[in-house]
Design a protein around this motif. Structure first.
Motif, PDB file in Angstrom:
ATOM      1  N   ASP A  42       1.059  -1.353  -0.011  1.00 20.77           N
ATOM      2  CA  ASP A  42      -0.017  -0.032   0.082  1.00 20.77           C
ATOM      3  C   ASP A  42       0.956   0.535   0.459  1.00 20.77           C
ATOM      4  O   ASP A  42       0.652   2.472  -0.766  1.00 20.77           O
ATOM      5  CB  ASP A  42      -0.883  -0.066   1.531  1.00 20.77           C
ATOM      6  N   HIS A  43       2.114   1.397   0.800  1.00 18.58           N
ATOM      7  CA  HIS A  43       3.312   2.128   0.576  1.00 18.58           C
ATOM      8  C   HIS A  43       3.797   2.280  -0.298  1.00 18.58           C
ATOM      9  O   HIS A  43       5.040   1.587   0.065  1.00 18.58           O
ATOM     10  CB  HIS A  43       3.253   2.495   2.622  1.00 18.58           C
ATOM     11  N   CYS A  44       3.782   2.375  -1.134  1.00 18.55           N
ATOM     12  CA  CYS A  44       4.742   2.311  -2.695  1.00 18.55           C
ATOM     13  C   CYS A  44       6.195   3.143  -2.405  1.00 18.55           C
ATOM     14  O   CYS A  44       5.259   4.610  -1.729  1.00 18.55           O
ATOM     15  CB  CYS A  44       3.635   2.089  -3.762  1.00 18.55           C
ATOM     16  N   PRO A  45       6.763   3.308  -3.119  1.00 17.20           N
ATOM     17  CA  PRO A  45       7.603   3.972  -3.395  1.00 17.20           C
ATOM     18  C   PRO A  45       7.156   5.771  -3.537  1.00 17.20           C
ATOM     19  O   PRO A  45       6.504   5.045  -4.661  1.00 17.20           O
ATOM     20  CB  PRO A  45       8.872   3.507  -4.162  1.00 17.20           C
ATOM     21  N   PRO A  46       8.102   6.696  -3.442  1.00 15.33           N
ATOM     22  CA  PRO A  46       7.096   8.020  -3.482  1.00 15.33           C
ATOM     23  C   PRO A  46       7.384   8.193  -5.184  1.00 15.33           C
ATOM     24  O   PRO A  46       6.502   9.398  -5.475  1.00 15.33           O
ATOM     25  CB  PRO A  46       7.323   9.195  -2.508  1.00 15.33           C
ATOM     26  N   ILE A  47       8.242   7.886  -6.086  1.00 13.63           N
ATOM     27  CA  ILE A  47       8.778   8.573  -6.916  1.00 13.63           C
ATOM     28  C   ILE A  47       7.616   7.420  -7.864  1.00 13.63           C
ATOM     29  O   ILE A  47       7.416   6.430  -8.764  1.00 13.63           O
ATOM     30  CB  ILE A  47       9.973   8.316  -7.624  1.00 13.63           C
ATOM     31  N   ALA A  48       7.294   8.718  -9.433  1.00 13.51           N
ATOM     32  CA  ALA A  48       6.528   7.868 -10.099  1.00 13.51           C
ATOM     33  C   ALA A  48       6.452   6.997 -11.582  1.00 13.51           C
ATOM     34  O   ALA A  48       6.895   5.674 -11.569  1.00 13.51           O
ATOM     35  CB  ALA A  48       5.458   8.623 -10.463  1.00 13.51           C
ATOM     36  N   VAL A  49       7.716   7.485 -11.325  1.00 14.73           N
ATOM     37  CA  VAL A  49       8.659   7.260 -12.762  1.00 14.73           C
ATOM     38  C   VAL A  49      10.035   7.960 -12.684  1.00 14.73           C
ATOM     39  O   VAL A  49      10.380   8.652 -12.193  1.00 14.73           O
ATOM     40  CB  VAL A  49       8.119   7.813 -14.087  1.00 14.73           C
ATOM     41  N   TYR A  50      11.305   6.739 -12.654  1.00 13.02           N
ATOM     42  CA  TYR A  50      12.805   7.139 -13.670  1.00 13.02           C
ATOM     43  C   TYR A  50      12.944   7.658 -13.890  1.00 13.02           C
ATOM     44  O   TYR A  50      12.543   6.718 -15.336  1.00 13.02           O
ATOM     45  CB  TYR A  50      13.750   5.478 -11.938  1.00 13.02           C
ATOM     46  N   SER A  51      14.171   9.210 -14.339  1.00 10.84           N
ATOM     47  CA  SER A  51      14.330   9.481 -15.203  1.00 10.84           C
ATOM     48  C   SER A  51      15.970   8.755 -14.561  1.00 10.84           C
ATOM     49  O   SER A  51      16.804   9.146 -13.879  1.00 10.84           O
ATOM     50  CB  SER A  51      14.329  10.555 -15.262  1.00 10.84           C
ATOM     51  N   PRO A  52      16.171   8.535 -16.431  1.00 15.19           N
ATOM     52  CA  PRO A  52      18.221   8.798 -15.738  1.00 15.19           C
ATOM     53  C   PRO A  52      18.820  10.258 -15.861  1.00 15.19           C
ATOM     54  O   PRO A  52      19.728  10.035 -14.943  1.00 15.19           O
ATOM     55  CB  PRO A  52      18.679   8.138 -17.332  1.00 15.19           C
ATOM     56  N   ARG A  53      18.766  10.943 -16.181  1.00 16.60           N
ATOM     57  CA  ARG A  53      19.150  12.801 -15.584  1.00 16.60           C
ATOM     58  C   ARG A  53      18.815  12.902 -13.405  1.00 16.60           C
ATOM     59  O   ARG A  53      19.256  13.301 -13.036  1.00 16.60           O
ATOM     60  CB  ARG A  53      17.985  13.240 -16.052  1.00 16.60           C
ATOM     61  N   ASP A  54      17.839  11.832 -13.706  1.00 16.44           N
ATOM     62  CA  ASP A  54      17.790  12.450 -12.183  1.00 16.44           C
ATOM     63  C   ASP A  54      17.567  11.690 -10.977  1.00 16.44           C
ATOM     64  O   ASP A  54      17.036  12.012  -9.323  1.00 16.44           O
ATOM     65  CB  ASP A  54      16.434  12.782 -11.925  1.00 16.44           C
ATOM     66  N   VAL A  55      17.934  10.098 -11.485  1.00 18.15           N
ATOM     67  CA  VAL A  55      18.208   8.594 -10.464  1.00 18.15           C
ATOM     68  C   VAL A  55      18.002   8.417  -9.902  1.00 18.15           C
ATOM     69  O   VAL A  55      17.414   7.874  -8.063  1.00 18.15           O
ATOM     70  CB  VAL A  55      17.943   7.814 -11.563  1.00 18.15           C
ATOM     71  N   ASP A  56      19.514   9.278  -9.203  1.00 17.45           N
ATOM     72  CA  ASP A  56      20.590   9.431  -8.259  1.00 17.45           C
ATOM     73  C   ASP A  56      19.545  10.259  -7.156  1.00 17.45           C
ATOM     74  O   ASP A  56      19.138   9.379  -6.365  1.00 17.45           O
ATOM     75  CB  ASP A  56      21.655   9.663  -7.805  1.00 17.45           C
ATOM     76  N   GLU A  57      19.197  11.532  -7.377  1.00 22.00           N
ATOM     77  CA  GLU A  57      17.791  12.575  -6.510  1.00 22.00           C
ATOM     78  C   GLU A  57      16.594  12.016  -6.614  1.00 22.00           C
ATOM     79  O   GLU A  57      16.597  11.826  -4.943  1.00 22.00           O
ATOM     80  CB  GLU A  57      18.332  13.405  -7.191  1.00 22.00           C
ATOM     81  N   GLU A  58      16.609  11.190  -7.219  1.00 20.30           N
ATOM     82  CA  GLU A  58      15.020  10.053  -7.721  1.00 20.30           C
ATOM     83  C   GLU A  58      15.088   9.608  -5.879  1.00 20.30           C
ATOM     84  O   GLU A  58      14.033   9.364  -5.653  1.00 20.30           O
ATOM     85  CB  GLU A  58      14.257  10.001  -8.109  1.00 20.30           C
ATOM     86  N   LEU A  59      16.285   8.440  -6.193  1.00 20.36           N
ATOM     87  CA  LEU A  59      16.405   7.787  -5.236  1.00 20.36           C
ATOM     88  C   LEU A  59      16.438   7.926  -3.531  1.00 20.36           C
ATOM     89  O   LEU A  59      15.951   7.429  -2.465  1.00 20.36           O
ATOM     90  CB  LEU A  59      17.463   6.683  -5.780  1.00 20.36           C
TER      91      LEU A  59
END
Length: 245
Positions: free
Chosen positions: A148-165
């Motif tokens: 139910d509590h999934c990661p808050p990032i909708a979609v990961y992008s190569p440019r921002d993947v480290d910040e998104e992680l």
């Protein structure tokens, strides 16, 4: 929609479509029919591999769970294990399991058992070519296991993947880690124990918690592992125990 979507855009569009309950059939077919040379160009760097495989895993975890949920959740341990181990994800003409993506491609060919210390034996040529060479332990907080509590990032992008992680980790630790300053004890989900080799052992886990402000930087806390990983609705403990709440 263009028929010439590059693999990175394709994986992002697939996950977005799944999350917004759109029709993902055409995108699934395009992902399955990708040319290997096209995938090679797109996944030439670490960030591209991270974003692509995170998006593919999260899209298919949700799709497969929706397609099989009644039978799966009514079944036993073996049915839930098969959910992750069965080849159900076609990419570039190759059939992969969710385990292949998580442990082979994202964790750099590490075995799902062995606390993160055991290499995955006999990886395929596809896995050797498209895997991350080093395991980034942050992926453990970016994968959706039907919770139910999934990661808050909708979609990961190569440019921002480290910040998104980093965002996904900060959210996860705030929701799932507690620290008692009187006893200097941090209570953490079992996945830290199941994959402790990915973090560099106990000291690595503590350093990880300190880096993301889950525990104070000037203490070496004791670690207490939850009996059940409440952050996952559908999961299988890597020591062989069913840990679905």
């Amino acid at each position: 929609m263009s028929t010439q979507l590059d693999p990175l855009s394709l994986s992002a569009d697939l996950l977005y479509t799944v999350k917004t309950e759109g029709d993902a059939d055409q995108l699934r077919e395009r992902l399955a029919a990708l040319e290997r040379s096209h995938l090679e160009r797109a996944l030439s760097g670490r960030e591209g591999k991270l974003a692509f495989w995170l998006n593919c895993y999260n899209a298919y975890a949700q799709l497969l769970l929706e397609e099989r949920e009644p039978d799966l959740l009514d079944g036993g341990f073996l049915d839930r294990w098969k959910f992750f181990a069965r080849d159900q994800v076609p990419v570039c003409g190759v059939w992969l399991s969710l385990n292949d993506i998580e442990h082979g491609l994202l964790r750099g060919s590490k075995h799902p058992w062995g606390f993160g210390y055991v290499p995955r034996l006999f990886p395929s040529s596809f896995e050797r070519e498209f895997r991350l060479e080093q395991c980034d332990p942050r992926v453990h907080f970016a994968l959706s296991h039907g919770a139910d509590h999934c990661p808050p990032i909708a979609v990961y992008s190569p440019r921002d993947v480290d910040e998104e992680l980093d965002i996904a980790i900060e959210w996860f630790l705030e929701e799932n880690v507690s620290y008692d300053p009187e006893t200097e004890t941090a209570t953490v989900p079992r996945r830290f124990r199941s994959y402790r080799g990915d973090f560099g052992g106990r000291r690595g886990i503590v350093s990880f918690l300190q880096e993301y402000n889950a525990v104070p930087p000037d203490v070496m806390p004791s670690l207490e592992y939850e009996q059940v990983d409440r952050s996952a609705e559908l999961d299988v403990d890597l020591e062989g125990e069913d840990v679905r709440p």
